[in-house]
Write a protein that holds these residues in place. Structure first.
Motif, PDB file in Angstrom:
ATOM      1  N   LEU A   1      54.730 -22.229 -17.631  1.00 27.39           N
ATOM      2  CA  LEU A   1      53.336 -21.792 -17.555  1.00 27.39           C
ATOM      3  C   LEU A   1      52.801 -21.431 -18.937  1.00 27.39           C
ATOM      4  N   THR A   2      53.654 -20.842 -19.770  1.00 23.35           N
ATOM      5  CA  THR A   2      53.237 -20.534 -21.137  1.00 23.35           C
ATOM      6  C   THR A   2      52.942 -21.816 -21.903  1.00 23.35           C
ATOM      7  N   LEU A   3      53.754 -22.834 -21.681  1.00 25.75           N
ATOM      8  CA  LEU A   3      53.523 -24.123 -22.328  1.00 25.75           C
ATOM      9  C   LEU A   3      52.204 -24.734 -21.875  1.00 25.75           C
ATOM     10  N   ALA A   4      51.974 -24.742 -20.553  1.00 28.87           N
ATOM     11  CA  ALA A   4      50.810 -25.434 -20.004  1.00 28.87           C
ATOM     12  C   ALA A   4      49.502 -24.698 -20.251  1.00 28.87           C
ATOM     13  N   PHE A   5      49.532 -23.371 -20.127  1.00 28.45           N
ATOM     14  CA  PHE A   5      48.275 -22.619 -20.190  1.00 28.45           C
ATOM     15  C   PHE A   5      48.132 -21.771 -21.455  1.00 28.45           C
ATOM     16  N   GLY A   6      49.174 -21.786 -22.295  1.00 30.49           N
ATOM     17  CA  GLY A   6      49.104 -21.036 -23.542  1.00 30.49           C
ATOM     18  C   GLY A   6      49.149 -21.945 -24.744  1.00 30.49           C
ATOM     19  N   TYR A   7      50.334 -22.434 -25.069  1.00 27.95           N
ATOM     20  CA  TYR A   7      50.539 -23.212 -26.282  1.00 27.95           C
ATOM     21  C   TYR A   7      49.741 -24.514 -26.301  1.00 27.95           C
ATOM     22  N   GLN A   8      49.599 -25.143 -25.135  1.00 25.69           N
ATOM     23  CA  GLN A   8      48.837 -26.391 -25.081  1.00 25.69           C
ATOM     24  C   GLN A   8      47.378 -26.178 -25.493  1.00 25.69           C
TER      25      GLN A   8
END
Length: 208
Positions: free
Chosen positions: A137-144
């Motif tokens: 979720l951090t990858l999809a909604f944060g870092y991306q």
């Protein structure tokens, strides 16, 4: 130079490719619904195991594996008789017995992983290296959406002979965020690690 384009109605949401020849390829389809549609959002929310592996072939393209939780990376063993497919949302590695002559696949086992595997690489010693995301979720909604919102990375090594999974690298994102691929360099214990969205490649020594 562009030589040809391979098309097929089933070729939706392609993720990773293994070339088998000029007109032959194995392609992971990470989900079934068309990208950017409401159906894709709902499919992800319901965690449907709709990932598949498509054989693109001039003699007839077809699905050779299905029921995968977001099929991502794919590699074949050196003899081509074992296929490894990353199930990113499933946080596991699907291992198939493969008959290259008939392109018949049989699920052998699923290997649980501590993070969601992205792309796969086959090392010279037969290990399967997986770049993985501990916090999807951090990858999809944060870092991306912003490079300032770092997403942690892991590099995992699966040993088919023993079934053991080793963690080669665990980063909170400061060294490499959103790690998406790990490639051996030919130098013992040295990997090049790429990011899904980041601007640099990490050269990592001593991680054999």
């Amino acid at each position: 130079m562009h030589e040809r384009t391979l098309k097929h109605p089933l070729l939706r949401n392609p993720n990773e490719v293994v070339a088998l020849g000029p007109d032959w390829a194995l392609v992971t389809l990470d989900k079934d619904a068309a990208a950017g549609t409401l159906a894709e959002v709902l499919e992800g929310a319901m965690d449907r195991p709709s990932g598949r592996v498509l054989l693109l072939a001039p003699t007839g393209s077809r699905i050779v594996a299905a029921g995968l939780h977001m099929a991502n990376g794919i590699v074949l063993s050196r003899d081509g008789r074992t296929a490894f497919v990353a199930e990113m949302v499933g946080r596991r590695l699907a291992v198939f017995d493969r008959s290259p002559e008939r392109e018949a696949w049989t699920l052998r086992t699923r290997v649980p992983l501590p993070a969601g595997p992205d792309n796969l690489t086959l090392a010279d010693d037969g290990r399967v290296l997986a770049a993985a995301h501990p916090k999807l979720l951090t990858l999809a909604f944060g870092y991306q959406r912003s490079e300032r919102r770092l997403s942690p990375s892991m590099i995992l090594a699966y040993e088919p002979s023993s079934g053991r999974v080793r963690t080669l690298l665990s980063s909170d994102g400061r060294e490499i965020a959103g790690g998406s691929v790990a490639a051996p360099t030919g130098q013992a214990g040295t990997l090049l690690i790429g990011s899904a969205f980041g601007p640099h490649i990490l050269r990592c020594r001593g991680v054999a």
